[in-house]
Enzyme design. Structure first.
Site, PDB file in Angstrom:
ATOM      1  N   HIS A 229       0.836  -1.244  -0.118  1.00  0.00           N
ATOM      2  CA  HIS A 229       0.096   0.203   0.092  1.00  0.00           C
ATOM      3  C   HIS A 229       1.024   1.198  -0.035  1.00  0.00           C
ATOM      4  O   HIS A 229       1.986   1.382   0.571  1.00  0.00           O
ATOM      5  CB  HIS A 229      -0.991   0.214   1.349  1.00  0.00           C
ATOM      6  CG  HIS A 229      -2.088   1.061   1.142  1.00  0.00           C
ATOM      7  ND1 HIS A 229      -1.592   2.425   1.782  1.00  0.00           N
ATOM      8  CD2 HIS A 229      -3.276   1.176   0.869  1.00  0.00           C
ATOM      9  CE1 HIS A 229      -2.582   3.160   1.613  1.00  0.00           C
ATOM     10  NE2 HIS A 229      -3.565   2.352   1.329  1.00  0.00           N
TER      11      HIS A 229
ATOM     12  N   ASP B 176       0.847   4.061   1.491  1.00  0.00           N
ATOM     13  CA  ASP B 176       1.194   4.684   2.701  1.00  0.00           C
ATOM     14  C   ASP B 176       2.165   3.808   3.475  1.00  0.00           C
ATOM     15  O   ASP B 176       3.231   4.180   4.246  1.00  0.00           O
ATOM     16  CB  ASP B 176      -0.140   4.888   3.504  1.00  0.00           C
ATOM     17  CG  ASP B 176      -0.917   5.965   2.902  1.00  0.00           C
ATOM     18  OD1 ASP B 176      -0.373   6.958   2.319  1.00  0.00           O
ATOM     19  OD2 ASP B 176      -2.087   5.995   3.093  1.00  0.00           O
ATOM     20  N   LYS B 177       2.114   2.536   3.299  1.00  0.00           N
ATOM     21  CA  LYS B 177       2.907   1.623   3.868  1.00  0.00           C
ATOM     22  C   LYS B 177       4.365   1.513   3.503  1.00  0.00           C
ATOM     23  O   LYS B 177       5.476   1.264   3.964  1.00  0.00           O
ATOM     24  CB  LYS B 177       2.293   0.111   3.809  1.00  0.00           C
ATOM     25  CG  LYS B 177       1.448   0.024   5.079  1.00  0.00           C
ATOM     26  CD  LYS B 177       2.103  -0.106   6.442  1.00  0.00           C
ATOM     27  CE  LYS B 177       1.341   0.753   7.499  1.00  0.00           C
ATOM     28  NZ  LYS B 177       1.863   1.111   8.755  1.00  0.00           N
TER      29      LYS B 177
ATOM     30  N   GLU C   8      10.139  11.717   7.267  1.00  0.00           N
ATOM     31  CA  GLU C   8       9.011  11.709   6.322  1.00  0.00           C
ATOM     32  C   GLU C   8       8.987  11.238   4.994  1.00  0.00           C
ATOM     33  O   GLU C   8      10.206  11.838   4.359  1.00  0.00           O
ATOM     34  CB  GLU C   8       8.167  12.991   6.448  1.00  0.00           C
ATOM     35  CG  GLU C   8       7.967  13.583   8.009  1.00  0.00           C
ATOM     36  CD  GLU C   8       7.135  12.549   8.912  1.00  0.00           C
ATOM     37  OE1 GLU C   8       6.671  11.698   8.272  1.00  0.00           O
ATOM     38  OE2 GLU C   8       7.195  12.823   9.937  1.00  0.00           O
TER      39      GLU C   8
ATOM     40  N   GLU D 155      14.342  15.959   9.999  1.00  0.00           N
ATOM     41  CA  GLU D 155      15.226  16.382  10.541  1.00  0.00           C
ATOM     42  C   GLU D 155      16.063  15.291  11.474  1.00  0.00           C
ATOM     43  O   GLU D 155      15.623  14.268  11.782  1.00  0.00           O
ATOM     44  CB  GLU D 155      15.028  17.564  11.439  1.00  0.00           C
ATOM     45  CG  GLU D 155      14.185  17.152  12.340  1.00  0.00           C
ATOM     46  CD  GLU D 155      13.710  18.448  13.489  1.00  0.00           C
ATOM     47  OE1 GLU D 155      13.669  19.470  12.959  1.00  0.00           O
ATOM     48  OE2 GLU D 155      13.550  18.214  14.545  1.00  0.00           O
TER      49      GLU D 155
ATOM     50  N   LYS E 246      -5.399  -4.755   0.428  1.00  0.00           N
ATOM     51  CA  LYS E 246      -6.347  -4.152   1.531  1.00  0.00           C
ATOM     52  C   LYS E 246      -7.184  -5.239   2.126  1.00  0.00           C
ATOM     53  O   LYS E 246      -7.752  -5.768   1.105  1.00  0.00           O
ATOM     54  CB  LYS E 246      -7.067  -2.697   1.243  1.00  0.00           C
ATOM     55  CG  LYS E 246      -6.161  -1.648   0.928  1.00  0.00           C
ATOM     56  CD  LYS E 246      -6.941  -0.551   0.351  1.00  0.00           C
ATOM     57  CE  LYS E 246      -7.455   0.204   1.656  1.00  0.00           C
ATOM     58  NZ  LYS E 246      -8.142   1.531   1.528  1.00  0.00           N
TER      59      LYS E 246
ATOM     60  N   PHE F 206      -8.305  -4.132 -11.077  1.00  0.00           N
ATOM     61  CA  PHE F 206      -7.244  -3.392  -9.831  1.00  0.00           C
ATOM     62  C   PHE F 206      -5.727  -3.802 -10.454  1.00  0.00           C
ATOM     63  O   PHE F 206      -4.917  -4.485  -9.761  1.00  0.00           O
ATOM     64  CB  PHE F 206      -7.536  -3.647  -8.421  1.00  0.00           C
ATOM     65  CG  PHE F 206      -6.604  -2.976  -7.502  1.00  0.00           C
ATOM     66  CD1 PHE F 206      -5.933  -2.209  -7.763  1.00  0.00           C
ATOM     67  CD2 PHE F 206      -6.632  -3.637  -5.928  1.00  0.00           C
ATOM     68  CE1 PHE F 206      -5.072  -1.617  -6.810  1.00  0.00           C
ATOM     69  CE2 PHE F 206      -6.049  -2.943  -5.189  1.00  0.00           C
ATOM     70  CZ  PHE F 206      -5.171  -2.041  -5.476  1.00  0.00           C
TER      71      PHE F 206
ATOM     72  N   ASP G 209      -1.785   6.042  -6.261  1.00  0.00           N
ATOM     73  CA  ASP G 209      -2.385   6.874  -5.166  1.00  0.00           C
ATOM     74  C   ASP G 209      -0.879   7.095  -4.371  1.00  0.00           C
ATOM     75  O   ASP G 209      -0.281   6.404  -4.055  1.00  0.00           O
ATOM     76  CB  ASP G 209      -3.327   6.367  -4.094  1.00  0.00           C
ATOM     77  CG  ASP G 209      -3.941   7.146  -3.308  1.00  0.00           C
ATOM     78  OD1 ASP G 209      -3.727   8.492  -3.418  1.00  0.00           O
ATOM     79  OD2 ASP G 209      -4.634   6.908  -2.313  1.00  0.00           O
ATOM     80  N   ALA G 210      -0.859   8.626  -4.054  1.00  0.00           N
ATOM     81  CA  ALA G 210       0.188   8.914  -3.239  1.00  0.00           C
ATOM     82  C   ALA G 210       0.323   8.414  -1.958  1.00  0.00           C
ATOM     83  O   ALA G 210      -0.598   8.239  -1.217  1.00  0.00           O
ATOM     84  CB  ALA G 210       0.216  10.383  -3.450  1.00  0.00           C
TER      85      ALA G 210
ATOM     86  N   ARG H 257      -0.025   7.783   7.911  1.00  0.00           N
ATOM     87  CA  ARG H 257      -1.219   8.011   7.588  1.00  0.00           C
ATOM     88  C   ARG H 257      -2.114   6.722   7.784  1.00  0.00           C
ATOM     89  O   ARG H 257      -3.478   6.866   7.488  1.00  0.00           O
ATOM     90  CB  ARG H 257      -1.329   8.293   5.968  1.00  0.00           C
ATOM     91  CG  ARG H 257      -2.737   9.149   5.903  1.00  0.00           C
ATOM     92  CD  ARG H 257      -2.685  10.118   4.502  1.00  0.00           C
ATOM     93  NE  ARG H 257      -2.172   9.290   3.266  1.00  0.00           N
ATOM     94  CZ  ARG H 257      -1.983   9.751   2.098  1.00  0.00           C
ATOM     95  NH1 ARG H 257      -2.482  11.178   1.880  1.00  0.00           N
ATOM     96  NH2 ARG H 257      -1.878   9.065   0.951  1.00  0.00           N
ATOM     97  N   LYS H 258      -1.649   5.697   8.372  1.00  0.00           N
ATOM     98  CA  LYS H 258      -2.254   4.571   8.699  1.00  0.00           C
ATOM     99  C   LYS H 258      -2.099   4.145  10.058  1.00  0.00           C
ATOM    100  O   LYS H 258      -1.667   3.103  10.592  1.00  0.00           O
ATOM    101  CB  LYS H 258      -1.816   3.202   8.000  1.00  0.00           C
ATOM    102  CG  LYS H 258      -2.138   3.377   6.380  1.00  0.00           C
ATOM    103  CD  LYS H 258      -3.924   3.315   6.104  1.00  0.00           C
ATOM    104  CE  LYS H 258      -4.226   3.506   5.021  1.00  0.00           C
ATOM    105  NZ  LYS H 258      -4.253   4.861   4.546  1.00  0.00           N
TER     106      LYS H 258
ATOM    107  N   LYS I 235      10.628   7.752  13.203  1.00  0.00           N
ATOM    108  CA  LYS I 235      11.064   8.493  14.511  1.00  0.00           C
ATOM    109  C   LYS I 235      11.957   7.546  15.491  1.00  0.00           C
ATOM    110  O   LYS I 235      11.882   6.288  15.581  1.00  0.00           O
ATOM    111  CB  LYS I 235       9.641   8.673  15.297  1.00  0.00           C
ATOM    112  CG  LYS I 235       8.672   9.643  14.547  1.00  0.00           C
ATOM    113  CD  LYS I 235       7.532  10.115  15.317  1.00  0.00           C
ATOM    114  CE  LYS I 235       6.559  11.029  14.531  1.00  0.00           C
ATOM    115  NZ  LYS I 235       5.181  11.132  15.415  1.00  0.00           N
TER     116      LYS I 235
ATOM    117  N   LYS J 107      11.252   9.907  20.588  1.00  0.00           N
ATOM    118  CA  LYS J 107       9.962  10.514  20.040  1.00  0.00           C
ATOM    119  C   LYS J 107       8.981   9.675  21.050  1.00  0.00           C
ATOM    120  O   LYS J 107       8.858   8.552  20.593  1.00  0.00           O
ATOM    121  CB  LYS J 107       9.695  10.516  18.878  1.00  0.00           C
ATOM    122  CG  LYS J 107      10.481  11.655  17.979  1.00  0.00           C
ATOM    123  CD  LYS J 107      11.948  11.690  18.002  1.00  0.00           C
ATOM    124  CE  LYS J 107      12.561  12.796  16.942  1.00  0.00           C
ATOM    125  NZ  LYS J 107      13.827  12.897  16.626  1.00  0.00           N
TER     126      LYS J 107
ATOM    127  N   ASP K   2       5.782   9.574  21.063  1.00  0.00           N
ATOM    128  CA  ASP K   2       4.664   9.161  20.107  1.00  0.00           C
ATOM    129  C   ASP K   2       5.044   7.726  19.711  1.00  0.00           C
ATOM    130  O   ASP K   2       4.171   6.789  19.841  1.00  0.00           O
ATOM    131  CB  ASP K   2       4.968  10.002  18.897  1.00  0.00           C
ATOM    132  CG  ASP K   2       4.100  11.364  18.788  1.00  0.00           C
ATOM    133  OD1 ASP K   2       3.096  11.522  19.822  1.00  0.00           O
ATOM    134  OD2 ASP K   2       4.317  12.290  17.794  1.00  0.00           O
TER     135      ASP K   2
END
Length: 404
Positions: A16, A18-19, A44, A57, A177, A245, A253-254, A259-260, A280, A284, A286
Site C-alpha cells: 500500500h 502509505d505503507k 517523512e 530532520e 487491503k 485493480f 495513489d500517493a 497515514r495508517k 521516528k 520521540k 509518540d
C-alpha cells in the site's frame, strides 16, 4: 461496555502506498541507528508515480554535522536503502520501479531548539521529544491479546504477501487491503459477517476463469486464517468489489508516512494518541511511550487482572516525567482501576526505571535498528524475536500480581 454488536477493522499490505512510505522511513531510522544508537531522526516519506521524496530532520555521529554536511558515503547509503526497500516490497512496475524511480533527499539537521529540550544536560534528564498523549491497549480476544478483527485482517494480508513472494500466487501484485467484520455476542466473536479484500493483480485477473481463480484463492486464504466456526452462510465476501485493480501502489495513489495509524495500532478498538510511529527515533514518545503502554496493558491482561485494558500517558516536550497515567479496564478488571494505576507505577519504577523517555528506551532496548519490521502488519500483536518487538513480552505479569 456493549456485549452484542458488529465491529470492523481494516489492514493494508506492505505494498500500500502509505505503507511503502512507512517502510522507507523506518528503513532510514534503522540505517541511522546502526551508525549511532543516539541518533535523532524524524524522517517523512512521500511516494507517488516514479518518485520518492524524503524530508525531515536528523542528527547523529557519522551521519550529518550541524551544518548539514553528510558524512562520506552516507548520502549514497540513504538512496540505496530507499531503493532496496522498494525492491524488497516487490515494485518493479513501469509506474513505480525500484531501479528507475526518481529520488529526492531533503533531510536536514535537527533544530537546535528541539535538541536543547530533549538532550540530558547537567542535572536535567533527557526530556520527551514532543508533547502528546499515547495509548496502549490489550484484550483477550486472541492469543496475542489483540482485537480479533484487526488480528485477522493483518494475517490475511501477511499470508497473501508470503504467497506472492514465494511464487505460490504469481497473479498478485503488492498493493492489497483487507477488512473483517465480526459479530460479537456476550463480548466474544461468534461469526464473520463480512470479509473485504481488494488486491492488485496481474493483467487479465478481473474477468472469467482467471477472476474465479483469484476469488477462490482469496477465500482459501481467509479459511486458513479465521477459525472455521466463524465462517459460514452468514459470511459475505467482497473481493475486488470495484472490478479491475491493475494500477496500484504509489502509481495509483500517493503515499505518506504516518497515514495508517489505526492500522498500526488497534484497528479502532482503542484510542490512538496524536502521533504516528514510523520514521521516528525512540526519544520521540509518540513511538516509545505507545510501545511501553502496550507492554503494560498486555501484561495486565496476561496476568488475568482484566479482560480489556486501556492505558494513557501524557508528556510535555523537554520534560522527562509523564504528566499523567490513566488506566481503564472497561468494567472487566479484577481490582479497581486506581489500584492498577498504583501497581503499574510501582512495577514500571522497579523494572523499567520509570516511564521517562530514557527509562523506556533503555529498558526495552529501543536504540537498536529494529523498526523496519514494525512498518507493515501492525506494531502490536507480533511475536517477540530477539531484539525485535520487546514490548510484546509478558514478563511483567507476575510482578503486577505481586504489586496488587
Amino acid at each position: 461496555m456493549r456485549s452484542n454488536y458488529l465491529f470492523t477493522s481494516e489492514s493494508v499490505s506492505e505494498g500500500h502506498p502509505d505503507k511503502v512510505s512507512d517502510q522507507i522511513s523506518d528503513a532510514i531510522v534503522d540505517l541511522f541507528l546502526s551508525k549511532d544508537p543516539e541518533a535523532r531522526i524524524a524522517c517523512e516519506t512521500m511516494t507517488t508515480t516514479q518518485l520518492v521524496v524524503l524530508a525531515g530532520e536528523i542528527r547523529g555521529r557519522g551521519i550529518m554535522d550541524e551544518q548539514g554536511n553528510w558524512a562520506p558515503g552516507v548520502e549514497d547509503e540513504v538512496e540505496q536503502t530507499v531503493r532496496e526497500t522498494v525492491k524488497r516490497i516487490g515494485y518493479a512496475q513501469s509506474g513505480f520501479h525500484w531501479e528507475t524511480l526518481r529520488f529526492e533527499n531533503n533531510l536536514h539537521p535537527q533544530s537546535a531548539h528541539i535538541a536543547q529540550g530533549v538532550d540530558a544536560k547537567g542535572n536535567k534528564d533527557e526530556g520527551a521529544g514532543d508533547q502528546g498523549i499515547m495509548f496502549g491497549f490489550a484484550c483477550d480476544e486472541t492469543p496475542d491479546l489483540m482485537p480479533a478483527t484487526l488480528d485477522y485482517s493483518h494475517k490475511i494480508l501477511e499470508r497473501m504477501a508470503a504467497d506472492r513472494h514465494s511464487g505460490k500466487a504469481p497473479f498478485l501484485e503488492p498493493d492489497t487491503k483487507s477488512q473483517v467484520t465480526l459479530k460479537f455476542e456476550d463480548g466474544k466473536p461468534v461469526a464473520a459477517t463480512a470479509i473485504v479484500v481488494s488486491t492488485q493483480h496481474k493483467a487479465g485477473y478481473d474477468e472469467g476463469a482467471k477472476q474465479d481463480e483469484l476469488h477462490d484463492y482469496v477465500k482459501s486464504v481467509v479459511a486458513g486464517v479465521l477459525p472455521a466456526e466463524l465462517l459460514g452462510d452468514q459470511t459475505v465476501y467482497h473481493i475486488n468489489p470495484t472490478g479491475k485493480f491493475e494500477i496500484g501502489g504509489p502509481d495509483g495513489d500517493a503515499g505518506l508516512t504516518g497515514r495508517k495509524i489505526i492500522v498500526d495500532t488497534y484497528g479502532g478498538a482503542a484510542p490512538h494518541g496524536g502521533g504516528a510511529f514510523s520514521g521516528k527515533d525512540p526519544t520521540k514518545v509518540d513511538r516509545s511511550a505507545a510501545y511501553v503502554t502496550r507492554y503494560l496493558a498486555k501484561n495486565v491482561v496476561a496476568a488475568g487482572l482484566a479482560k480489556r485494558c486501556t492505558i494513557q500517558v501524557a508528556y510535555a516536550i523537554g520534560v522527562s516525567q509523564p504528566l499523567s497515567l490513566y488506566v481503564d479496564t472497561h468494567g472487566t478488571g479484577t481490582v479497581a482501576d486506581e489500584t492498577l494505576e498504583a501497581a503499574l507505577t510501582k512495577v514500571a519504577a522497579e523494572k523499567l526505571g520509570g516511564l521517562t523517555p530514557r527509562g523506556i528506551r533503555e529498558s526495552l532496548g529501543l536504540n537498536k535498528p529494529i523498526y523496519g519490521r514494525t512498518a507493515a502488519y501492525g506494531h502490536f500483536g507480533r511475536k517477540p524475536d530477539g531484539d525485535y518487538f520487546p514490548w510484546e513480552k509478558t514478563d511483567l505479569a507476575d510482578a503486577l500480581k505481586q504489586a496488587i
